[in-house]
Design a protein around this motif. Structure first.
Motif, mmCIF file in Angstrom:
data_model
loop_
_atom_site.group_PDB
_atom_site.id
_atom_site.type_symbol
_atom_site.label_atom_id
_atom_site.label_comp_id
_atom_site.label_asym_id
_atom_site.label_seq_id
_atom_site.Cartn_x
_atom_site.Cartn_y
_atom_site.Cartn_z
ATOM 1 N N TRP A 50 8.730 6.785 3.756
ATOM 2 C CA TRP A 50 9.248 7.648 2.687
ATOM 3 C C TRP A 50 9.802 8.928 3.297
ATOM 4 C CZ3 TRP A 50 5.841 8.943 -2.207
ATOM 5 C CH2 TRP A 50 6.626 9.609 -3.147
ATOM 6 N N TYR A 51 11.119 9.035 3.256
ATOM 7 C CA TYR A 51 11.801 10.244 3.723
ATOM 8 C C TYR A 51 12.140 11.094 2.516
ATOM 9 C CZ TYR A 51 15.168 13.168 6.268
ATOM 10 O OH TYR A 51 15.834 14.217 6.827
ATOM 11 N N LEU B 215 3.655 11.135 5.972
ATOM 12 C CA LEU B 215 2.717 10.435 6.841
ATOM 13 C C LEU B 215 2.550 8.986 6.397
ATOM 14 C CD1 LEU B 215 -0.146 13.056 7.297
ATOM 15 C CD2 LEU B 215 1.465 12.280 9.041
ATOM 16 N N ARG B 216 2.183 8.131 7.345
ATOM 17 C CA ARG B 216 1.859 6.724 7.052
ATOM 18 C C ARG B 216 0.364 6.556 7.315
ATOM 19 N NH1 ARG B 216 6.386 3.461 8.274
ATOM 20 N NH2 ARG B 216 5.104 1.661 7.705
ATOM 21 N N VAL B 217 -0.446 6.804 6.292
ATOM 22 C CA VAL B 217 -1.904 6.700 6.425
ATOM 23 C C VAL B 217 -2.439 5.887 5.257
ATOM 24 C CG1 VAL B 217 -2.142 8.886 7.661
ATOM 25 C CG2 VAL B 217 -2.246 8.863 5.153
ATOM 26 N N PRO B 218 -3.584 5.240 5.401
ATOM 27 C CA PRO B 218 -4.144 4.448 4.302
ATOM 28 C C PRO B 218 -4.598 5.335 3.144
ATOM 29 C CG PRO B 218 -5.128 3.832 6.414
ATOM 30 C CD PRO B 218 -4.380 5.097 6.645
ATOM 31 N N SER B 219 -4.421 4.822 1.934
ATOM 32 C CA SER B 219 -4.888 5.525 0.736
ATOM 33 C C SER B 219 -5.673 4.606 -0.191
ATOM 34 C CB SER B 219 -3.701 6.107 -0.039
ATOM 35 O OG SER B 219 -2.874 5.066 -0.532
ATOM 36 N N GLY B 220 -5.552 3.291 0.011
ATOM 37 C CA GLY B 220 -6.211 2.348 -0.890
ATOM 38 C C GLY B 220 -5.508 2.171 -2.214
ATOM 39 N N CYS C 60 9.747 -6.008 10.608
ATOM 40 C CA CYS C 60 10.181 -4.782 9.948
ATOM 41 C C CYS C 60 9.036 -3.770 10.022
ATOM 42 C CB CYS C 60 10.536 -5.077 8.493
ATOM 43 S SG CYS C 60 11.417 -3.748 7.682
ATOM 44 N N PRO C 61 9.307 -2.523 10.360
ATOM 45 C CA PRO C 61 8.232 -1.528 10.517
ATOM 46 C C PRO C 61 7.692 -0.999 9.189
ATOM 47 C CG PRO C 61 10.350 -0.510 10.952
ATOM 48 C CD PRO C 61 10.628 -1.975 10.753
ATOM 49 N N TRP C 62 8.225 -1.442 8.067
ATOM 50 C CA TRP C 62 7.766 -0.998 6.757
ATOM 51 C C TRP C 62 7.893 -2.145 5.763
ATOM 52 C CZ3 TRP C 62 12.317 -2.086 4.562
ATOM 53 C CH2 TRP C 62 13.495 -1.782 5.259
ATOM 54 N N LYS C 63 7.145 -2.045 4.657
ATOM 55 C CA LYS C 63 7.281 -3.017 3.578
ATOM 56 C C LYS C 63 8.195 -2.508 2.479
ATOM 57 C CE LYS C 63 2.885 -5.504 3.976
ATOM 58 N NZ LYS C 63 1.645 -5.907 3.243
ATOM 59 N N ALA C 64 8.329 -1.191 2.379
ATOM 60 C CA ALA C 64 9.232 -0.581 1.397
ATOM 61 C C ALA C 64 9.728 0.727 1.988
ATOM 62 C CB ALA C 64 8.516 -0.344 0.071
ATOM 63 N N LEU C 65 10.939 1.103 1.602
ATOM 64 C CA LEU C 65 11.589 2.272 2.205
ATOM 65 C C LEU C 65 12.263 3.105 1.119
ATOM 66 C CD1 LEU C 65 12.702 3.857 4.691
ATOM 67 C CD2 LEU C 65 14.603 2.216 4.724
ATOM 68 N N ILE C 66 12.043 4.418 1.182
ATOM 69 C CA ILE C 66 12.705 5.357 0.280
ATOM 70 C C ILE C 66 13.313 6.470 1.114
ATOM 71 C CG2 ILE C 66 12.418 7.005 -1.621
ATOM 72 C CD1 ILE C 66 10.031 5.412 -2.565
ATOM 73 N N VAL C 67 14.582 6.755 0.864
ATOM 74 C CA VAL C 67 15.237 7.925 1.449
ATOM 75 C C VAL C 67 15.714 8.780 0.284
ATOM 76 C CG1 VAL C 67 17.147 8.783 2.847
ATOM 77 C CG2 VAL C 67 15.938 6.698 3.534
ATOM 78 N N ALA C 68 15.017 9.884 0.066
ATOM 79 C CA ALA C 68 15.287 10.756 -1.078
ATOM 80 C C ALA C 68 15.988 12.027 -0.608
ATOM 81 C CB ALA C 68 13.988 11.092 -1.804
ATOM 82 N N GLU D 28 0.850 -1.184 0.000
ATOM 83 C CA GLU D 28 0.000 0.000 0.000
ATOM 84 C C GLU D 28 0.888 1.236 0.000
ATOM 85 O OE1 GLU D 28 -3.382 2.614 1.471
ATOM 86 O OE2 GLU D 28 -1.229 2.632 1.667
ATOM 87 N N MET D 29 0.630 2.146 -0.936
ATOM 88 C CA MET D 29 1.597 3.194 -1.244
ATOM 89 C C MET D 29 1.848 4.186 -0.122
ATOM 90 S SD MET D 29 3.173 3.125 -4.161
ATOM 91 C CE MET D 29 3.663 4.847 -4.252
ATOM 92 N N THR D 30 0.918 4.331 0.797
ATOM 93 C CA THR D 30 1.112 5.342 1.831
ATOM 94 C C THR D 30 1.281 4.764 3.231
ATOM 95 O OG1 THR D 30 -1.288 5.613 1.750
ATOM 96 C CG2 THR D 30 0.027 7.286 0.644
ATOM 97 N N SER D 31 0.621 3.654 3.522
ATOM 98 C CA SER D 31 0.779 3.092 4.870
ATOM 99 C C SER D 31 1.945 2.120 4.954
ATOM 100 C CB SER D 31 -0.520 2.396 5.311
ATOM 101 O OG SER D 31 -0.840 1.338 4.441
ATOM 102 N N ASP D 32 2.237 1.401 3.857
ATOM 103 C CA ASP D 32 3.312 0.409 3.873
ATOM 104 C C ASP D 32 4.671 1.002 3.510
ATOM 105 O OD1 ASP D 32 1.558 -1.606 4.564
ATOM 106 O OD2 ASP D 32 1.183 -2.207 2.501
#
Length: 474
Positions: free
Chosen positions: A114-115, A122-127, A240-248, A107-111
């Motif tokens: 993203w830094y 934020l980590r909130v649901p988007s569907g 793991c506290p996330w399913k995917a991680l981005i540090v930009a 899920e693009m926003t909760s999973d």
């Protein structure tokens, strides 16, 4: 070949995939390139032509293996939600097959953690769900589906050498090909329509010049991006506290990016990259030091503790390139150019595969229009030539404009880039505390919505009136 015969179709209502029967004539389409753009285009063409032939220069195996013609295939690839939805329309059940084969649904926003620009979003649901997998795995799954279509023939290890034309060179009537297998001779293959989906190294500009048409104008944004990728083990029950991680990075001073995605085979794929010549090294210590200097420590911490599975693979990308065939004074009939052959983006933004899916959608729309209006193939191809650039404007503006944030980037910025970069900078900051701003931005990034939607009053008002200072989150 009588290309003046108008296209028509007869719908088989029992087909789940909306299969369209072509006219009773020997209609043949040739596709140059068996990558994702070529496969998606072939799926569309199969509904309108008796036969579709794909010529691919690489030797293909029936497995998810990287291939020489896609050197960036060993690195992180994203298929955004719009692209995945379009692929699912062409190949019903594809998403389920990807997940069953090991792709991770995210899920693009909760999973996503993203830094970006100094703050965590934020980590909130988007569907908004996408699948994460390697490029070879996705391409193989699509290729398997394409090869099951009875009127598509995929010929691998075969080199397309040039276009073949009619006596006046006003129309492309086929291609000259030569197998790369020993003892093969050059052959001419006739076609009612030729589609160039051969990628960034497309030879269409040179071939058109040799035929007297000249070369298309090009827009070039030189970014000098380089990255390095490695696979790591992903234990089944890893906490793991996330399913995917981005540090930009935060431009203009920050130039380094890090990404961790889950992929098939119970693996993590980790990619580090940088703009304007700030490329990660390919040795163990150098790569770890590069990660340590990202703007957040999370990827560095992960790499220190994770179990590597592969050597480090590198890749360099010089420039975004857009070829403006629509501006040419003359353009031959019987030819369509799409995918990276038409427009190749900085791969860090992950727009290429989704844009290829949009190109295939545009091709279907143009073919449907020709059917309903009784137009010829040449009229259809001309309409595609004029229509597809409008679909490219938004992703090009987003990618090329974002790259202009770095002072070392060279090229002609799209109109309005300074304002757009200022505006999106504030959007990114507000996405760290305003869930509606975040979701609207993610919908635009996934090409679900037009970039115009990011100027909705619900976003515009806080962008113009609120402070964007946000304390960094852990």
């Amino acid at each position: 070949m009588n290309h003046h015969i108008a296209l028509r179709r007869r719908v088989d209502r029992s087909s789940r995939s909306r299969r369209v029967n072509v006219p009773r004539r020997d209609a043949h389409a040739v596709v140059i390139g068996g990558s994702i753009a070529g496969l998606l285009a072939s799926r569309v063409l199969a509904d309108y032509f008796d036969t579709v032939t794909i010529f691919e220069k690489d030797h293909l195996v029936d497995s998810a293996e990287p291939r020489m013609g896609v050197p960036q295939g060993r690195h992180v690839h994203s298929i955004w939600k719009r692209g995945l939805s379009l692929m699912e329309e062409s190949f019903p059940g594809l998403t389920s097959e990807l997940i069953e084969g090991g792709s991770a649904e995210v899920e693009m926003t909760s999973d996503f953690a993203w830094y970006h620009r100094g703050v965590w979003k934020l980590r909130v649901p988007s569907g908004i769900f996408i699948t994460c997998q390697t490029r070879p795995f996705l391409e193989w799954q699509i290729r398997r589906r394409v090869c099951q279509i009875s009127n598509i023939d995929l010929v691998d290890h075969c080199h397309v050498k040039r276009f073949v034309t009619d006596a006046t060179a006003q129309r492309i009537t086929g291609v000259a090909v030569q197998s790369r297998r020993a003892g093969a001779t050059e052959e001419t293959v006739s076609a009612d329509l030729v589609v160039d989906a051969s990628g960034r190294g497309s030879r269409t500009p040179r071939w058109l010049e040799e035929l007297g048409y000249g070369r298309p104008d090009m827009s070039v944004i030189d970014v000098d991006v380089g990255y390095a990728t490695r696979f790591y083990a992903r234990p089944p029950h890893e906490d793991c506290p996330w399913k995917a991680l981005i540090v930009a990075p935060t431009p203009p001073d920050g130039t380094r990016l890090g990404v961790i995605f889950p992929v098939e085979g119970q693996r993590w794929i980790v990619m580090l990259g940088g703009w304007n010549g700030d490329h990660p090294p390919r040795d163990e210590d150098g790569l770890l030091e590069f990660a340590r200097n990202l703007e957040a420590p999370d990827i560095y911490t992960f790499m220190r503790e994770a179990e590597p599975l592969t050597p480090i693979a590198g890749y360099k990308f010089r420039a975004n390139v857009r070829r403006h065939y629509e501006r040419m004074r003359r353009f031959p009939g019987g030819l369509i150019v799409l995918g990276d052959s038409l427009c190749s983006f900085n791969p860090i933004y992950g727009q290429g595969m989704t844009t290829s899916a949009l190109d295939a959608m545009t091709l279907r729309e143009c073919l449907d229009r020709a059917v309903h209006r009784g137009e010829s193939l040449d009229a259809m191809a001309h309409h595609f030539l004029k229509r597809v650039p409008r679909r490219l404007d938004a992703p090009w503006r987003l990618a090329a404009g974002e790259d202009m944030n770095w002072p070392g980037t060279q090229g002609d910025a799209p109109f309005g880039t300074p304002f757009m970069n200022w505006y999106f900078g504030r959007v990114h900051a507000l996405a760290a505390r305003d869930p509606q701003v975040l979701v609207r931005f993610v919908r635009v990034a996934n090409m679900i919505d037009s970039p115009v939607r990011i100027f909705h009053p619900r976003v515009l008002a806080p962008v113009l009136t609120r402070s964007t200072r946000v304390a960094p989150s852990p």
